[in-house]
Design a protein around this motif. Structure first.
Motif, PDB file in Angstrom:
ATOM      1  N   LYS A 130       1.073  -1.305  -0.082  1.00  0.00           N
ATOM      2  CA  LYS A 130      -0.319   0.010  -0.126  1.00  0.00           C
ATOM      3  C   LYS A 130       0.789   1.212  -0.002  1.00  0.00           C
ATOM      4  N   TYR A 132       0.723   4.684  -0.253  1.00  0.00           N
ATOM      5  CA  TYR A 132       0.319   5.172   0.895  1.00  0.00           C
ATOM      6  C   TYR A 132       1.106   5.010   2.279  1.00  0.00           C
ATOM      7  N   GLN A 133       0.988   4.610   2.817  1.00  0.00           N
ATOM      8  CA  GLN A 133       1.905   3.470   4.480  1.00  0.00           C
ATOM      9  C   GLN A 133       3.430   3.829   4.013  1.00  0.00           C
ATOM     10  N   ASP A 170       5.245  13.711   2.091  1.00  0.00           N
ATOM     11  CA  ASP A 170       3.995  13.743   1.575  1.00  0.00           C
ATOM     12  C   ASP A 170       3.946  15.708   1.800  1.00  0.00           C
ATOM     13  N   ASN A 179      -5.202  15.547  -3.538  1.00  0.00           N
ATOM     14  CA  ASN A 179      -4.983  14.581  -3.523  1.00  0.00           C
ATOM     15  C   ASN A 179      -5.775  13.425  -2.382  1.00  0.00           C
ATOM     16  N   LYS A 182      -8.673  11.754  -4.276  1.00  0.00           N
ATOM     17  CA  LYS A 182      -7.538  10.401  -4.641  1.00  0.00           C
ATOM     18  C   LYS A 182      -8.548   9.090  -4.457  1.00  0.00           C
ATOM     19  N   LYS A 183      -8.081   8.048  -5.180  1.00  0.00           N
ATOM     20  CA  LYS A 183      -9.055   6.997  -4.216  1.00  0.00           C
ATOM     21  C   LYS A 183      -7.323   6.489  -4.022  1.00  0.00           C
ATOM     22  N   ALA A 184      -7.378   5.354  -2.930  1.00  0.00           N
ATOM     23  CA  ALA A 184      -5.910   4.883  -1.907  1.00  0.00           C
ATOM     24  C   ALA A 184      -4.747   5.152  -2.614  1.00  0.00           C
ATOM     25  N   SER A 185      -5.378   4.071  -3.554  1.00  0.00           N
ATOM     26  CA  SER A 185      -4.023   3.608  -4.582  1.00  0.00           C
ATOM     27  C   SER A 185      -3.616   4.932  -5.121  1.00  0.00           C
ATOM     28  N   VAL A 187      -3.180   8.040  -4.127  1.00  0.00           N
ATOM     29  CA  VAL A 187      -2.785   9.076  -3.445  1.00  0.00           C
ATOM     30  C   VAL A 187      -1.291   9.370  -3.500  1.00  0.00           C
TER      31      VAL A 187
END
Length: 384
Positions: A130, A132-133, A170, A179, A182-185, A187
């Motif tokens: 993921k 964003y992590q 970030d 941002n 946006k979808k998590a995928s 971001v």
């Protein structure tokens, strides 16, 4: 059918034993975050237990006997351990399998660049992550530089208390309205996962116009040269992995859990190795197989789709007596394999993602999944 929570069954002696192995496991997780480090650790532990390198047997043309303990290494990223049993190899082996690679970011071959007086390393992600992590968390660099003369220079930056750490930057919250929609995928895009490695320009004055324009980048190169004696061109043959920095820790006020990077699948690799090293005088030959590249489909020269395992078994058969290809095939046909990997324990916060009746539960023992039996380079494989 519901299994009772294991904590309810433990006596004081059991808990003491559990704490001892958990302490060792946390240290293993902290010090072995990459497949290279896991492989080196396993080889060192095997040597302590009396295992010898198969290459030595081949070189000396030694014959194997029941009770012999042998290991084979594949490119310092995967390995196989064998404890030769009383039964002939053609009657099959009992195999434990696990993988020692974990999702991460890899540094590209020409990675170092400067943009507006900030220096970055260009990366690409490995395995399912993921994205964003991975922003704004402390990161470390593990791996090796391979210099022009073949010298291998190990690198580990970010784990010692005096080391610097790194991060993927970030946006501040008040700049990230677009941002957040946006979808998590999306971001954080994969191409944005570059790590920030410096901001201080080279202090020495230079007449070279290029060095003046890329003073921060050149300062990074200067520091790398001083510490590791490497140059920018050495990145081409380097293998550097970006992983979360920091040691494995006990989690929870009751210290009943462990929080750490890479427990997929090092929890299975560690326990498989411990079990293998504890085996004494087996009837059938036992094997522990720890491999790379599972996170991207077991491809490549160090994954299970390579010929490493079959080739090693063939060498064992040759060391056992007169070589016959049919004996290798019989050995693989008659072998049985327990392939272990992790599963997600039921999380009430995300209950809708689970099927309660079939989910694994934290503290209730091993989850067993019987999949359709399939061939994986000879041995039948069952995932647990």
């Amino acid at each position: 059918m519901e299994r009772e929570n294991a904590w309810k069954k433990y006596k004081k002696k059991d808990i003491n034993e559990l704490e001892k192995i958990n302490k060792e496991y946390r240290l293993f997780l902290s010090e072995n975050k990459t497949e290279r480090e896991c492989c080196e650790y396993a080889v060192n532990e095997a040597k302590k237990a009396g295992y010898v390198d198969i290459e030595e047997l081949i070189k000396k043309e030694k014959k194997i006997r029941p009770g012999d303990k042998i290991y084979a290494v594949n490119m310092n990223k995967s390995l196989a351990l064998f404890n030769i049993g009383k039964k002939p190899l053609e009657e099959g082996m009992a195999i434990l399998g696990a993988h020692i690679d974990s999702p991460r970011m890899d540094v590209k071959q020409n990675p170092l660049y400067e943009d507006t007086s900030l220096a970055y390393l260009d990366t690409h992600y490995y395995g399912g992550i993921k994205k964003y992590q991975w922003v704004t968390v402390p990161l470390a660099i593990h791996g090796v530089f391979v210099k022009k003369d073949g010298t291998v220079v190990p690198v580990c930056i970010g784990e010692d208390k005096d080391d610097p750490i790194f991060c993927v930057t970030d946006l501040l919250i008040h700049l990230s309205q677009e941002n957040m929609d946006k979808k998590a995928s999306k971001v954080i895009e994969g191409e944005a996962l570059d790590i920030l490695v410096g901001s201080q320009p080279l202090s020495e004055k230079t007449k070279d116009e290029k060095e003046e324009k890329e003073a921060v980048k050149n300062n990074i190169l200067k520091l790398l040269k001083e510490k590791y004696d490497v140059e920018e061109e050495d990145f081409l043959s380097a293998e550097l992995e970006i992983v979360p920095a920091g040691a494995a820790r006990e989690s929870g006020i009751d210290r009943s859990m462990i929080m750490a990077y890479g427990q997929d699948d090092k929890v299975c690799a560690f326990t498989s190795l411990k079990a293998m090293l504890a085996v004494d005088a087996p009837e059938h030959t036992t094997c522990c197989l720890l491999v790379d590249k599972e996170e991207i489909g077991s491809v490549g020269a160090t994954g299970m789709r390579s010929q490493f395992f079959e080739n090693t078994v063939a060498e064992l058969v040759g060391c056992a007596g007169d070589y016959d290809d049919r004996l290798v095939k019989r050995c693989l046909k008659n072998s049985r394999m327990l392939s272990s990997d992790v599963s997600a324990a039921f999380d009430p916060t995300y209950a809708s993602a689970y099927e309660k009746k079939t989910a694994a539960y934290c503290g209730r023992g091993i989850e067993r999944k019987q999949r359709c039996q399939r061939r994986v380079h000879g041995p039948h494989q069952r995932d647990t």
